[in-house]
Design an enzyme around this catalytic site. Sequence first.
Site, PDB file in Angstrom:
ATOM      1  N   THR A   1       0.814  -1.216   0.000  1.00 53.24           N
ATOM      2  CA  THR A   1       0.000   0.000   0.000  1.00 53.24           C
ATOM      3  C   THR A   1       0.848   1.266   0.000  1.00 53.24           C
ATOM      4  O   THR A   1       1.761   1.421   0.806  1.00 53.24           O
ATOM      5  CB  THR A   1      -0.921   0.000   1.234  1.00 53.24           C
ATOM      6  OG1 THR A   1      -1.721  -1.189   1.232  1.00 53.24           O
ATOM      7  CG2 THR A   1      -1.825   1.218   1.241  1.00 53.24           C
ATOM      8  N   ASP A   2       0.516   2.152  -0.910  1.00 48.91           N
ATOM      9  CA  ASP A   2       1.135   3.473  -0.929  1.00 48.91           C
ATOM     10  C   ASP A   2       0.218   4.532  -0.310  1.00 48.91           C
ATOM     11  O   ASP A   2       0.691   5.527   0.235  1.00 48.91           O
ATOM     12  CB  ASP A   2       1.461   3.894  -2.372  1.00 48.91           C
ATOM     13  CG  ASP A   2       2.461   2.971  -3.046  1.00 48.91           C
ATOM     14  OD1 ASP A   2       3.365   2.465  -2.348  1.00 48.91           O
ATOM     15  OD2 ASP A   2       2.326   2.737  -4.261  1.00 48.91           O
ATOM     16  N   VAL A   3      -1.083   4.316  -0.449  1.00 43.25           N
ATOM     17  CA  VAL A   3      -2.070   5.304  -0.010  1.00 43.25           C
ATOM     18  C   VAL A   3      -3.138   4.637   0.857  1.00 43.25           C
ATOM     19  O   VAL A   3      -3.695   3.606   0.478  1.00 43.25           O
ATOM     20  CB  VAL A   3      -2.756   5.982  -1.216  1.00 43.25           C
ATOM     21  CG1 VAL A   3      -3.789   6.991  -0.751  1.00 43.25           C
ATOM     22  CG2 VAL A   3      -1.723   6.647  -2.118  1.00 43.25           C
TER      23      VAL A   3
ATOM     24  N   ARG B   1      -2.703  -0.001  -5.344  1.00 44.50           N
ATOM     25  CA  ARG B   1      -1.792   0.374  -4.260  1.00 44.50           C
ATOM     26  C   ARG B   1      -2.492   1.228  -3.197  1.00 44.50           C
ATOM     27  O   ARG B   1      -1.844   1.823  -2.351  1.00 44.50           O
ATOM     28  CB  ARG B   1      -0.588   1.137  -4.823  1.00 44.50           C
ATOM     29  CG  ARG B   1       0.240   0.375  -5.849  1.00 44.50           C
ATOM     30  CD  ARG B   1       1.058  -0.714  -5.224  1.00 44.50           C
ATOM     31  NE  ARG B   1       2.020  -0.221  -4.253  1.00 44.50           N
ATOM     32  CZ  ARG B   1       2.818  -0.993  -3.532  1.00 44.50           C
ATOM     33  NH1 ARG B   1       2.759  -2.315  -3.672  1.00 44.50           N
ATOM     34  NH2 ARG B   1       3.660  -0.475  -2.656  1.00 44.50           N
TER      35      ARG B   1
END
Length: 342
Positions: free
Chosen positions: A56-58, A278
């Site tokens: 996960t980026d966000v 993501r």
Amino acid sequence: MKFVTTALAALACAGTASAFTPNAAFLPKTTSRFNTAMNANVLKLSDPMSEILYKTDVFIFDCDGVIWRGDSLIDGIPETLEKLRAMGKKMFFVTNNSTKSRAGYKKKFDSLGLDIPAEEIFSSSFAAAAYMEQTKFKETGKKVYIIGEVGICEELDLIDVPWIGGPQDADKQPDMGPGGKLDHDEDVGAVIVGFDRTVNYYKIQYAQLCINENENCEFIATNTDAVTHLTDAQEWAGNGSMVGAIKGCTGQEPTVVGKPSPLMIDYLCTKLGLERSRICMVGDRLDTDVLFGTDNGLQSLLVLSGVTSEEKLLSPENTITPDYYADTINDFFLEAPAKVES
């Protein structure tokens, strides 16, 4: 019900200083925090780093039941958010509660000691105004009738869309004596229904007259949440009850602008160039938060700190399943149990 599918143009920054645009019941009980709920095909978070954090980026966080309950901050949240920022994670806070505007929610975050940038906050009151802007409602010369609180009013003011109703009609009563009638404004071109703690028969009658008698008057709902957190002591009837009243007397289905409508995620992905796979949606509701994630190609995590119990999640009747579930978002930084070598 209808959900908004696009609203990118609506999310342009309004030209005021206060406006900002966001750049199972039969399962055995267990005391383990890392129980795997196999019967419901939902895994309880056991290795946060590999299961969520690396992927996960966000993070998109719901607020009520995830960050706070009523006006009480959930223990450990500030430290968890700080750790996520230290890892370089982007965060957005999305609430279906329309009682406050974005500026109002910024004040609430501040009052709870959370330093959240204004551009990270989305509310369904903002989504309603964004939808009005995207559909060029102002150009019709019509006005909006509001069942709701000050949040919707403030957001409409920022885009110069005229409105009536809202808090102004809190104490009004229609004439229901012999020959009594309620006159309504024939220039109302849309009715927005948001959560309203002073909803009354006057507002319901006014809204149904506008929708039923004004040509092409649109019925818009900020959300259809069944229950909400007004306090941390119990659940309270949510905006679904207000929307249901208007559906019942008009026979119309509303256009829904809050979760699980894709309006906000469409904006984030297009404006900021985010990759949906993501992004992880984190919430406490199956029918709004988790559905928002699954319907829009996101990862999803349900937390048990709000309205959804583990029993409900794991029930054979439940058809909405997140990728994982956890007690709270603080579980992101719990250590997984050590593996025993055979």
